[in-house]
Design a protein around this motif. Structure first.
Motif, PDB file in Angstrom:
ATOM      1  N   SER A 138      60.786  59.200  -9.831  1.00 29.91           N
ATOM      2  CA  SER A 138      60.445  58.552 -11.220  1.00 29.91           C
ATOM      3  C   SER A 138      60.533  59.312 -12.334  1.00 29.91           C
ATOM      4  O   SER A 138      59.520  60.127 -12.630  1.00 29.91           O
ATOM      5  N   PRO A 139      61.625  59.573 -13.124  1.00 30.78           N
ATOM      6  CA  PRO A 139      61.639  60.594 -14.234  1.00 30.78           C
ATOM      7  C   PRO A 139      60.785  60.103 -15.443  1.00 30.78           C
ATOM      8  O   PRO A 139      60.564  58.912 -15.661  1.00 30.78           O
ATOM      9  N   ASP A 140      60.314  60.862 -16.071  1.00 31.39           N
ATOM     10  CA  ASP A 140      59.455  60.715 -17.387  1.00 31.39           C
ATOM     11  C   ASP A 140      60.461  60.542 -18.278  1.00 31.39           C
ATOM     12  O   ASP A 140      60.198  59.817 -19.550  1.00 31.39           O
ATOM     13  N   VAL A 141      61.559  61.445 -18.596  1.00 33.24           N
ATOM     14  CA  VAL A 141      62.617  61.365 -19.373  1.00 33.24           C
ATOM     15  C   VAL A 141      63.866  61.314 -18.939  1.00 33.24           C
ATOM     16  O   VAL A 141      64.266  61.929 -17.756  1.00 33.24           O
ATOM     17  N   VAL A 142      64.736  60.508 -19.210  1.00 38.05           N
ATOM     18  CA  VAL A 142      66.341  60.361 -18.958  1.00 38.05           C
ATOM     19  C   VAL A 142      66.984  60.962 -20.111  1.00 38.05           C
ATOM     20  O   VAL A 142      67.050  60.211 -20.972  1.00 38.05           O
ATOM     21  N   HIS A 143      67.804  61.928 -19.898  1.00 39.98           N
ATOM     22  CA  HIS A 143      68.590  62.775 -21.100  1.00 39.98           C
ATOM     23  C   HIS A 143      69.865  62.547 -20.720  1.00 39.98           C
ATOM     24  O   HIS A 143      70.615  62.890 -19.758  1.00 39.98           O
ATOM     25  N   CYS A 144      70.585  61.642 -21.550  1.00 40.66           N
ATOM     26  CA  CYS A 144      72.165  61.212 -21.318  1.00 40.66           C
ATOM     27  C   CYS A 144      72.945  62.417 -22.204  1.00 40.66           C
ATOM     28  O   CYS A 144      72.467  62.596 -23.719  1.00 40.66           O
ATOM     29  N   HIS A 145      73.903  62.745 -21.662  1.00 42.01           N
ATOM     30  CA  HIS A 145      75.041  63.725 -22.287  1.00 42.01           C
ATOM     31  C   HIS A 145      76.318  63.242 -22.185  1.00 42.01           C
ATOM     32  O   HIS A 145      76.900  62.957 -21.059  1.00 42.01           O
ATOM     33  N   GLY A 146      76.949  62.716 -23.312  1.00 42.95           N
ATOM     34  CA  GLY A 146      78.319  62.442 -23.239  1.00 42.95           C
ATOM     35  C   GLY A 146      78.516  60.740 -23.558  1.00 42.95           C
ATOM     36  O   GLY A 146      77.535  60.114 -22.900  1.00 42.95           O
ATOM     37  N   PHE A 172      66.456  59.908 -23.881  1.00 43.29           N
ATOM     38  CA  PHE A 172      67.061  60.957 -24.994  1.00 43.29           C
ATOM     39  C   PHE A 172      68.533  60.618 -24.825  1.00 43.29           C
ATOM     40  O   PHE A 172      69.213  60.446 -23.869  1.00 43.29           O
ATOM     41  N   TYR A 173      69.140  60.957 -25.979  1.00 44.19           N
ATOM     42  CA  TYR A 173      70.753  60.900 -26.165  1.00 44.19           C
ATOM     43  C   TYR A 173      71.153  61.973 -27.045  1.00 44.19           C
ATOM     44  O   TYR A 173      70.842  62.068 -28.049  1.00 44.19           O
ATOM     45  N   SER A 174      72.001  62.976 -26.348  1.00 43.57           N
ATOM     46  CA  SER A 174      72.393  64.156 -27.167  1.00 43.57           C
ATOM     47  C   SER A 174      74.047  63.682 -27.605  1.00 43.57           C
ATOM     48  O   SER A 174      74.868  63.140 -27.140  1.00 43.57           O
ATOM     49  N   LEU A 175      74.024  63.832 -29.142  1.00 44.19           N
ATOM     50  CA  LEU A 175      75.240  63.596 -29.797  1.00 44.19           C
ATOM     51  C   LEU A 175      76.017  65.064 -29.753  1.00 44.19           C
ATOM     52  O   LEU A 175      75.589  65.882 -30.068  1.00 44.19           O
ATOM     53  N   PHE A 176      77.453  64.576 -29.436  1.00 44.78           N
ATOM     54  CA  PHE A 176      78.469  65.498 -29.442  1.00 44.78           C
ATOM     55  C   PHE A 176      79.548  65.233 -30.131  1.00 44.78           C
ATOM     56  O   PHE A 176      79.824  64.109 -30.325  1.00 44.78           O
ATOM     57  N   ASN A 177      80.342  65.999 -30.560  1.00 47.87           N
ATOM     58  CA  ASN A 177      81.606  65.812 -31.529  1.00 47.87           C
ATOM     59  C   ASN A 177      82.471  65.371 -30.426  1.00 47.87           C
ATOM     60  O   ASN A 177      83.380  66.191 -29.980  1.00 47.87           O
ATOM     61  N   GLU A 178      82.574  64.227 -30.251  1.00 44.81           N
ATOM     62  CA  GLU A 178      83.608  63.883 -28.937  1.00 44.81           C
ATOM     63  C   GLU A 178      84.522  62.893 -29.439  1.00 44.81           C
ATOM     64  O   GLU A 178      85.441  62.228 -28.670  1.00 44.81           O
ATOM     65  N   GLU A 179      84.749  62.868 -30.865  1.00 45.51           N
ATOM     66  CA  GLU A 179      85.658  61.856 -31.464  1.00 45.51           C
ATOM     67  C   GLU A 179      87.075  61.895 -30.992  1.00 45.51           C
ATOM     68  O   GLU A 179      87.962  61.377 -30.914  1.00 45.51           O
ATOM     69  N   SER A 180      87.575  63.549 -30.649  1.00 49.44           N
ATOM     70  CA  SER A 180      88.810  63.569 -30.173  1.00 49.44           C
ATOM     71  C   SER A 180      89.392  62.791 -29.075  1.00 49.44           C
ATOM     72  O   SER A 180      90.348  62.578 -28.693  1.00 49.44           O
ATOM     73  N   ASP A 181      88.228  62.380 -28.167  1.00 46.90           N
ATOM     74  CA  ASP A 181      88.586  61.743 -27.198  1.00 46.90           C
ATOM     75  C   ASP A 181      88.941  60.453 -27.406  1.00 46.90           C
ATOM     76  O   ASP A 181      89.472  59.553 -26.402  1.00 46.90           O
ATOM     77  N   PHE A 182      88.503  59.724 -28.422  1.00 42.62           N
ATOM     78  CA  PHE A 182      89.021  58.456 -28.853  1.00 42.62           C
ATOM     79  C   PHE A 182      90.057  58.303 -29.875  1.00 42.62           C
ATOM     80  O   PHE A 182      90.298  59.263 -30.763  1.00 42.62           O
ATOM     81  N   SER A 183      90.935  57.155 -30.081  1.00 42.02           N
ATOM     82  CA  SER A 183      91.802  56.884 -31.043  1.00 42.02           C
ATOM     83  C   SER A 183      92.018  55.282 -31.242  1.00 42.02           C
ATOM     84  O   SER A 183      91.366  54.707 -30.319  1.00 42.02           O
ATOM     85  N   PRO A 184      92.605  54.901 -32.313  1.00 42.72           N
ATOM     86  CA  PRO A 184      92.811  53.417 -32.079  1.00 42.72           C
ATOM     87  C   PRO A 184      93.282  52.927 -30.981  1.00 42.72           C
ATOM     88  O   PRO A 184      92.941  51.730 -30.691  1.00 42.72           O
ATOM     89  N   SER A 185      93.953  53.610 -30.383  1.00 41.20           N
ATOM     90  CA  SER A 185      94.577  53.020 -28.986  1.00 41.20           C
ATOM     91  C   SER A 185      93.888  53.381 -27.793  1.00 41.20           C
ATOM     92  O   SER A 185      93.622  52.894 -26.868  1.00 41.20           O
ATOM     93  N   ASN A 186      92.965  54.529 -27.878  1.00 40.36           N
ATOM     94  CA  ASN A 186      92.001  55.006 -26.907  1.00 40.36           C
ATOM     95  C   ASN A 186      90.772  54.786 -27.007  1.00 40.36           C
ATOM     96  O   ASN A 186      89.957  55.353 -27.712  1.00 40.36           O
ATOM     97  N   LEU A 222      72.804  54.266 -28.665  1.00 37.75           N
ATOM     98  CA  LEU A 222      71.373  54.728 -29.713  1.00 37.75           C
ATOM     99  C   LEU A 222      70.506  53.580 -29.905  1.00 37.75           C
ATOM    100  O   LEU A 222      69.415  53.777 -30.233  1.00 37.75           O
ATOM    101  N   THR A 223      71.324  52.463 -30.043  1.00 37.54           N
ATOM    102  CA  THR A 223      70.270  51.180 -30.276  1.00 37.54           C
ATOM    103  C   THR A 223      69.014  51.406 -29.237  1.00 37.54           C
ATOM    104  O   THR A 223      67.844  50.522 -29.334  1.00 37.54           O
ATOM    105  N   TYR A 224      69.338  51.710 -27.807  1.00 39.63           N
ATOM    106  CA  TYR A 224      68.220  51.659 -26.917  1.00 39.63           C
ATOM    107  C   TYR A 224      67.704  53.073 -26.758  1.00 39.63           C
ATOM    108  O   TYR A 224      67.269  53.483 -25.549  1.00 39.63           O
ATOM    109  N   THR A 225      67.908  54.098 -27.554  1.00 36.03           N
ATOM    110  CA  THR A 225      67.431  55.343 -27.162  1.00 36.03           C
ATOM    111  C   THR A 225      66.202  55.719 -28.122  1.00 36.03           C
ATOM    112  O   THR A 225      65.887  55.105 -29.046  1.00 36.03           O
ATOM    113  N   ASP A 226      65.326  56.360 -27.427  1.00 36.68           N
ATOM    114  CA  ASP A 226      64.052  56.810 -27.994  1.00 36.68           C
ATOM    115  C   ASP A 226      64.072  58.023 -28.945  1.00 36.68           C
ATOM    116  O   ASP A 226      63.639  58.151 -30.020  1.00 36.68           O
TER     117      ASP A 226
END
Length: 276
Positions: A138-146, A172-186, A222-226
């Motif tokens: 049972s974790p006290d903290v769940v830390h998501c990346h990506g 926890f949710y770590s924000l990274f600059n992953e915008e290049s992974d996405f595009s209008p078609s991706n 992030l709506t569901y992130t502490d």
């Protein structure tokens, strides 16, 4: 006093898969926290580019054998593990032949997103939490990346909130600059939230993931992130505005190696309720 337990969930980690700076952070931060006395677990997908023989992955029979439902289809989940002897850490890998056994990670050789990236992400997010349940840990903290972990906060708050394994866990949710992974078609498409709602959550709860665009996927998570961790520079302006509008708690580490700051924060959330 019991050790604080931290679950790290990521789509990449050095030396197994190195796509972005996430891989190095998820390699060093867990080790630093373990050296501070925290108890940790690490989960990631077993993408096809990860060499099983070189990294000495082997199946964990007692954890394998589950089926994860995505888009009304049963998908077998295989759990493998590898050790990092220098760090005295184990990493659990979630595997599925259909979703992960490809030469490329998220896009084909032409840079086009795989059409089932939404299903792959949902499979991983659900599978990760079911694996932790089966571990009996049972974790006290769940830390998501990506972005690949984006549905975990929703699942934790709406599906597993009464589960003894996760009922007190902070996200926890770590924000990274992953915008290049996405595009209008991706994008992950509006079906990302719709598929999540088929089995586990209400359509209204999943609607925050919107169109499946970069900004919408993060706003949903992030709506569901502490606690939001600003782990990178040049973050998406729309996402930053959402954080401000929602008055979300933010932690900005002084550097990628601000382990004192992380340690203090983890301890706080292991012992106190999140303030409204």
């Amino acid at each position: 006093m019991a050790k604080t337990k931290i679950l790290f969930v990521t789509h990449e980690m050095s030396p197994f898969l190195e796509i972005s700076k996430i891989s190095e952070i998820t390699r060093q931060l867990p080790q630093a926290m373990q050296e501070k006395g925290f108890e940790i677990r690490i989960l990631m997908p077993r993408f096809g580019g990860i060499n099983e023989r070189r990294n000495r992955l082997h199946e964990v029979i007692r954890l394998s054998g589950m089926n994860i439902v995505v888009d009304n289809n049963d998908n077998p989940l295989i759990i493998k593990v590898a050790s990092l002897p220098a760090a005295r850490m184990q990493v659990y890998f979630l595997d599925n032949e259909e979703f992960f056994q490809r030469k490329k990670v998220f896009s084909d050789e032409h840079g086009k997103y795989f059409d089932d990236n939404n299903e792959r992400s949902l499979f991983f997010c659900k599978g990760a939490l079911e694996t932790v349940k089966k571990l009996g840990w049972s974790p006290d903290v769940v830390h998501c990346h990506g972005w690949f972990t984006a549905m975990i906060p929703l699942y934790l708050k709406k599906v597993y909130h009464d589960d003894p394994t996760f009922k007190d866990a902070k996200v926890f949710y770590s924000l990274f600059n992953e915008e290049s992974d996405f595009s209008p078609s991706n994008t992950l498409g509006a079906k990302y939230g719709e598929m999540a709602a088929q089995e586990d959550v209400s359509a209204a709860d999943a609607a925050v993931y919107g169109s499946g665009s970069y900004a919408d996927v993060y706003k949903g998570a992030l709506t569901y992130t502490d606690v939001v961790v600003k782990a990178d520079d040049n973050l998406n302006a729309e996402v930053l505005q959402f954080i401000e509008d929602q008055k979300l708690r933010v932690f900005t580490p002084e550097s990628d190696t601000d382990y004192e700051g992380f340690g203090t924060l983890y301890e706080e959330f292991a012992s106190e309720e999140v303030e409204a």
